[in-house]
Every structure is written in structure tokens, then in C-alpha cells.
Enzyme design. Structure first.
Site, mmCIF file in Angstrom:
data_model
loop_
_atom_site.group_PDB
_atom_site.id
_atom_site.type_symbol
_atom_site.label_atom_id
_atom_site.label_comp_id
_atom_site.label_asym_id
_atom_site.label_seq_id
_atom_site.Cartn_x
_atom_site.Cartn_y
_atom_site.Cartn_z
ATOM 1 N N ASP A 15 70.821 90.371 42.674
ATOM 2 C CA ASP A 15 71.006 89.572 43.876
ATOM 3 C C ASP A 15 72.434 89.834 44.348
ATOM 4 O OD1 ASP A 15 70.592 87.434 45.825
ATOM 5 O OD2 ASP A 15 71.934 86.263 44.549
ATOM 6 N N ASP A 17 74.615 87.608 47.060
ATOM 7 C CA ASP A 17 75.450 86.432 47.252
ATOM 8 C C ASP A 17 75.483 85.584 45.985
ATOM 9 O OD1 ASP A 17 76.168 86.638 50.148
ATOM 10 O OD2 ASP A 17 74.004 86.584 50.379
ATOM 11 N N ASP A 214 71.816 84.378 40.573
ATOM 12 C CA ASP A 214 72.582 83.144 40.389
ATOM 13 C C ASP A 214 71.777 81.905 40.742
ATOM 14 O OD1 ASP A 214 72.703 83.802 43.254
ATOM 15 O OD2 ASP A 214 74.082 82.100 43.383
#
Length: 334
Positions: A15, A17, A214
Site C-alpha cells: 500500500d 499512503d 497500514d
């Protein structure tokens, strides 16, 4: 093959961001970690729900912060959503675009016609994150969906991580339409749907991919749905309290403070940690309560406590008996 966590996989899907970048700045250690994977020949891909940039823009951004990347390595929810619409609709169909220019450009590349008002008679509304999206365009989207247009959301991330803290994400904007229309989108394309991950694995001919994210509700849940192992890093949205409370569909294979965990033994990141004590910590369980004692690496304590909460102890039943344990639980908001 090396003996560390990353060495057990032939593709690492990141991922962006909260894992590699915050808005447009690199997270500490991310360029070095990804560079090390490149040096050892491990395939890398990026799967992002952020629909505000096209693959080539993302690749240029990554290269600019020291992470050499090719557009083909980047899979975005904007591109995937436009591709889905291109398959479902006749060429040239009008599509009302709620989002950034990147989403509009993807719609054009899919052979469709981007529009911005109900009067253009859109047959679909595609909604993605865009910092300039305002009430007027959201209103046109509501009117169009109510008139019969198909409603496609690139993703439903409630927040977007930033150096200043979480900001409203596309999910918050989707909630505006959901409230006004009193219904859900017809289709959500991005994570936690598994498509971005399975496409990345297919493109790389990977047999054993690892997803790194995250967010439990998108990255990790998407990996679980895709049947892939996953690593949660604590540099973005989901924190220790979220992990302790996670249901089976949102539980990662591993957890680490940051991307350096890729280069440590897998056993040092496996979650839950199947033991009563490790690394200076000890967890004592008594029915529906568990007590943390000792001191050491917070991630080790987290892995020990996940064993308790994932096996019936409510998060509210956790407590600390040492000063360090009490401070740690307080830091986690428990």
C-alpha cells in the site's frame, strides 16, 4: 532466498499512503527497504486506493523520493474502476466523475465520456478521492444516481493519513451520498476487494505474494480475502488497539513497527505470538482478563496480547502490572 521475512515471498505488494508515503513525502526507511528488495531481485508492486493520481504519476512521485518505480508496477483504484466501467458500458457512455483529474483521465482511457451534470444524462457515477470535490458536484452525483445511474466507488477509506494526522478520505465523501440517497454504492472496486492484489500477483506471475499495509479494514482484509499473507506496519492508520480488537477477517499474518520488519526473521513478526512470555514481557490470563507485566519492545507486547484478545479476552479486560506495561497500554488508548 534469505532467512528474513521478505525472503519467504516472491512478490511484495505495498500500500502507499501510510506505508511508503504520507501525502508526497517518504516515510522514514521506506526508500531503503524497497531498495533492498530491488537489490535482491524481489518483485515489487504498489496497490493504492487513492484515486487522485494515475499510475505514471505515482511512479514519478516514488522515483522522486528515491524509490525507482515503473507505471506497470502501480495499481490504482481509479484505473481499476474505470476499467470495470469500460467493460460494463458501451463505448462513449457518459459517466459523471466525482474526483480528481486522474480519475477523469482514466475514464477517458477506458473509452467513456466524462461529464459533470445531471443534464449530461450520465449512465454511471464514479466517485473517488479528490481534494477539490465540493457540494455542487456531490449534488449532481446524488441527482444522477437517483435518476438511475449506476454508482461506483473507487474505495471507501474513511480517512487518508497525513503528517498532520488523518484527513477525510473518499469513504467520508461516499458517506455524503450514502446519507442523501439512503443506500450503498452499487460497486466498490478498491480494497478490501481483492482485485488489486490478485492483479498484481498475476502480472508478476507470483506464487507467494506478501501484502504490506497500514489499514486493517482495507489492506489486511483485502489480503485475507485474496488468500495472501500480510504484514501490518504501524506507521499509518491502524494502531495497536485496532489490531487487538480485529476480527478474523482483518487479522494480519505479521506485524511490525515499520518496513524494517521485512528484514528480520518471520518469527519475530508473527502474530499472535503463541507464548505467555517473550522479550521481557509476560501475559497472565485469568478467564476474561489478561495482565501485561515487564518491559521491552512494544511490538512484542502487542503480539503477546493479541493471543489473549483473539482468543476471548475483551480489549477492556487488559491491564498492566508494571509501570512500563501501564504506560504502554495508556499510550495505545487502553
Amino acid at each position: 532466498m534469505t532467512d528474513d521475512l521478505a525472503g519467504g515471498y516472491d512478490l511484495v505488494v505495498f500500500d502507499l499512503d501510510g506505508v511508503v508515503i504520507l501525502i508526497d513525502h517518504a516515510i522514514d526507511g521506506a526508500p531503503e527497504a524497497i531498495g533492498a528488495l530491488h537489490e535482491r531481485g524481489t518483485a515489487v508492486a504498489y496497490a493504492t486506493n487513492n484515486a487522485s493520481r494515475r499510475s505514471a504519476e505515482v511512479a514519478a512521485l516514488l522515483t522522486g523520493i528515491g524509490v525507482p518505480a515503473q507505471p506497470a508496477e502501480v495499481l490504482t483504484s481509479a484505473g481499476a474502476s474505470a476499467a470495470v466501467l469500460g467493460e460494463k458500458l458501451p463505448a462513449g457512455s457518459p459517466v459523471l466523475v466525482v474526483g480528481a483529474d486522474a480519475l477523469r483521465d482514466e475514464v477517458v482511457d477506458a473509452g467513456l465520456t466524462p461529464v459533470s451534470t445531471l443534464e449530461d444524462k450520465p449512465v454511471a457515477v464514479v466517485q473517488g478521492y479528490g481534494p477539490e470535490v465540493g457540494w455542487r458536484l456531490l449534488a449532481e452525483a446524488v441527482l444522477s444516481v437517483r435518476a438511475g445511474a449506476m454508482w461506483v466507488a473507487t474505495n471507501t477509506d474513511k480517512t487518508l493519513p497525513s503528517p498532520r494526522g488523518p484527513l477525510p478520505g473518499n469513504g467520508s465523501l461516499v458517506a455524503v451520498l450514502r446519507t442523501a440517497l439512503d443506500r450503498e454504492p452499487d460497486l466498490v472496486v478498491g480494497k478490501p476487494e481483492p482485485g488489486l492484489f490478485t492483479t498484481a500477483a498475476s502480472q508478476s506471475h507470483a506464487e507467494r505474494p506478501l501484502v504490506v499495509g497500514d489499514r486493517l479494514d482495507t489492506d489486511i482484509q483485502g489480503a485475507v480475502t485474496a488468500g495472501m499473507d500480510s504484514l501490518l506496519v504501524l506507521t499509518g492508520v491502524s494502531g495497536p488497539a485496532d489490531l487487538l480488537a480485529a476480527g478474523p477477517e482483518r487479522r494480519p499474518s505479521f506485524v511490525a513497527a515499520d518496513l524494517s520488519g521485512l528484514f528480520r526473521p518471520a518469527a519475530d513478526a508473527t502474530v499472535p505470538l503463541d507464548a505467555d512470555e517473550a522479550g521481557g514481557w509476560r501475559v497472565t490470563r485469568d478467564d476474561d482478563t489478561a495482565t501485561l507485566d515487564g518491559e521491552g519492545d512494544p511490538v512484542v507486547a502487542l503480539r503477546l496480547l493479541c493471543r489473549a484478545t483473539w482468543n476471548g479476552v475483551p480489549v477492556s479486560g487488559l491491564s498492566g502490572s508494571s509501570e512500563q506495561a501501564r504506560d504502554l497500554l495508556a499510550e495505545w488508548g487502553l
